[in-house]
Design a protein around this motif. Sequence first.
Motif, PDB file in Angstrom:
ATOM      1  N   UNK A   1      -0.745  49.425-110.585  1.00 31.42           N
ATOM      2  CA  UNK A   1       0.647  49.051-110.402  1.00 31.42           C
ATOM      3  C   UNK A   1       0.902  48.796-108.918  1.00 31.42           C
ATOM      4  N   UNK A   2       1.787  47.861-108.634  1.00 29.11           N
ATOM      5  CA  UNK A   2       2.088  47.559-107.238  1.00 29.11           C
ATOM      6  C   UNK A   2       2.773  48.751-106.570  1.00 29.11           C
ATOM      7  N   UNK A   3       2.399  48.999-105.325  1.00 27.59           N
ATOM      8  CA  UNK A   3       3.034  50.058-104.541  1.00 27.59           C
ATOM      9  C   UNK A   3       4.305  49.477-103.924  1.00 27.59           C
ATOM     10  N   UNK A   4       5.410  50.177-104.121  1.00 28.33           N
ATOM     11  CA  UNK A   4       6.702  49.632-103.737  1.00 28.33           C
ATOM     12  C   UNK A   4       7.477  50.609-102.863  1.00 28.33           C
ATOM     13  N   UNK A   5       8.497  50.083-102.236  1.00 25.82           N
ATOM     14  CA  UNK A   5       9.368  50.860-101.349  1.00 25.82           C
ATOM     15  C   UNK A   5      10.816  50.628-101.775  1.00 25.82           C
ATOM     16  N   UNK A   6      11.551  51.702-102.009  1.00 28.19           N
ATOM     17  CA  UNK A   6      12.946  51.596-102.443  1.00 28.19           C
ATOM     18  C   UNK A   6      13.895  51.679-101.250  1.00 28.19           C
ATOM     19  N   UNK A   7      15.058  51.069-101.428  1.00 32.84           N
ATOM     20  CA  UNK A   7      16.128  51.147-100.424  1.00 32.84           C
ATOM     21  C   UNK A   7      17.408  51.593-101.117  1.00 32.84           C
ATOM     22  N   UNK A   8      18.105  52.562-100.496  1.00 37.27           N
ATOM     23  CA  UNK A   8      19.280  53.193-101.112  1.00 37.27           C
ATOM     24  C   UNK A   8      20.492  53.112-100.194  1.00 37.27           C
ATOM     25  N   UNK A   9      21.654  53.054-100.838  1.00 37.88           N
ATOM     26  CA  UNK A   9      22.937  53.158-100.137  1.00 37.88           C
ATOM     27  C   UNK A   9      23.507  54.544-100.419  1.00 37.88           C
ATOM     28  N   UNK A  10      23.718  55.350 -99.372  1.00 46.78           N
ATOM     29  CA  UNK A  10      24.138  56.743 -99.547  1.00 46.78           C
ATOM     30  C   UNK A  10      25.394  57.040 -98.736  1.00 46.78           C
ATOM     31  N   UNK A  11      26.148  58.018 -99.202  1.00 48.14           N
ATOM     32  CA  UNK A  11      27.326  58.460 -98.470  1.00 48.14           C
ATOM     33  C   UNK A  11      28.048  59.553 -99.236  1.00 48.14           C
ATOM     34  N   UNK A  12      28.994  60.206 -98.581  1.00 47.01           N
ATOM     35  CA  UNK A  12      29.831  61.195 -99.259  1.00 47.01           C
ATOM     36  C   UNK A  12      30.836  60.475-100.156  1.00 47.01           C
TER      37      UNK A  12
ATOM     38  N   UNK B   1      -2.213  35.442 -95.252  1.00 40.25           N
ATOM     39  CA  UNK B   1      -2.530  35.897 -96.601  1.00 40.25           C
ATOM     40  C   UNK B   1      -1.781  37.203 -96.853  1.00 40.25           C
ATOM     41  N   UNK B   2      -1.199  37.320 -98.044  1.00 41.98           N
ATOM     42  CA  UNK B   2      -0.438  38.515 -98.423  1.00 41.98           C
ATOM     43  C   UNK B   2      -1.085  39.109 -99.673  1.00 41.98           C
ATOM     44  N   UNK B   3      -1.785  40.227 -99.500  1.00 44.13           N
ATOM     45  CA  UNK B   3      -2.524  40.853-100.600  1.00 44.13           C
ATOM     46  C   UNK B   3      -1.735  42.071-101.076  1.00 44.13           C
ATOM     47  N   UNK B   4      -1.252  42.090-102.313  1.00 44.04           N
ATOM     48  CA  UNK B   4      -0.443  43.228-102.777  1.00 44.04           C
ATOM     49  C   UNK B   4      -1.254  44.516-102.862  1.00 44.04           C
ATOM     50  N   UNK B   5      -0.612  45.623-102.494  1.00 43.17           N
ATOM     51  CA  UNK B   5      -1.238  46.938-102.617  1.00 43.17           C
ATOM     52  C   UNK B   5      -0.997  47.480-104.019  1.00 43.17           C
ATOM     53  N   UNK B   6      -2.059  48.016-104.651  1.00 38.39           N
ATOM     54  CA  UNK B   6      -1.966  48.554-106.006  1.00 38.39           C
ATOM     55  C   UNK B   6      -2.364  50.019-106.000  1.00 38.39           C
ATOM     56  N   UNK B   7      -1.745  50.795-106.901  1.00 35.46           N
ATOM     57  CA  UNK B   7      -2.094  52.211-107.008  1.00 35.46           C
ATOM     58  C   UNK B   7      -3.244  52.392-107.990  1.00 35.46           C
ATOM     59  N   UNK B   8      -3.555  53.650-108.319  1.00 31.17           N
ATOM     60  CA  UNK B   8      -4.678  53.948-109.212  1.00 31.17           C
ATOM     61  C   UNK B   8      -4.516  53.392-110.606  1.00 31.17           C
ATOM     62  N   UNK B   9      -3.285  53.134-111.041  1.00 29.20           N
ATOM     63  CA  UNK B   9      -3.023  52.573-112.368  1.00 29.20           C
ATOM     64  C   UNK B   9      -2.830  51.057-112.311  1.00 29.20           C
TER      65      UNK B   9
END
Length: 293
Positions: free
Chosen positions: A257-268, A247-255
Amino acid sequence: MSFSEFHLLSVLAQEMNMRKAAERLFVSQPALSQRLQTIEKDWNAKLFLRSQKGLTLTPAGEVVIRLANEVLVKEEKARESIQAMDHEVYGTLKIACASIVGQNWLPPVLKKFVQKYPYAKISLITGWSSEILKSLYDGQVHIGIIRGAPDWKGHKQHLFTDMLYLVDTEMNELEQVLETDRPFIQFKSDSNYYQEIQDWWHRHFQTTPKNTIIVDQIETCKQMVFNGIGYAILPAITLHDKDQNVFKIPLLDGQNHSIQRDTWLCGYESAFQLKQVKAFEEIVAEHILTHGL
């Protein structure tokens, strides 16, 4: 000293073992030992101490190894600059990637890259996002793939966002967490991710888990959950359509809204002038357009 001798010393310093270094250098151990003796004679100093446990750098050795590594880095940058003038994509693409991304998202992207650019090489290290930022700042890699909200002032491109879920083989509602005696399984992570989970937990339950197991790897955490040992909070990037028995139960914040995690590509910015980095960026864009997360 020649570049090959600098390379020899660098490999020895990495392995600190004659047999392993000889295997990496494709030479016999006696031949490697003889070459090292010649180099030490040229420097008129002992660079390594030998024992049954392996090698130990002397103070003189530390100085020479530092020089060797600096020369090798400059040589590689010079080669990359020369190769960038050609029409084909050569050179080494150096990536530092969050472990969770390296295990789940990156492999199909790299497969497309090596198929399209067979002359390019790849150097990949994985770890926590804080370690990746350090690798970027130190100039050890061209690009970093980082989770969360990295404090990076250079080139930064958003890759994808994935939701967080409470995952279990038995519970299908969050409120059941308060009733179960089965353990909450946590994996070690960067402090900001850990704090985000802690804040959500206390905000939602106003208490702490009854029982907790802490593991060092997210994949270990996932496998323990899938085998019914306990429950965990996992990002969507680790969960796949074939995972039918949980079972996969989504995590929600106080509003709500789903709690999410971002992924970034970084460099000089300078790194993105290299052909192999530009090529990788194009492959990434194509992959996201086609597959999303």
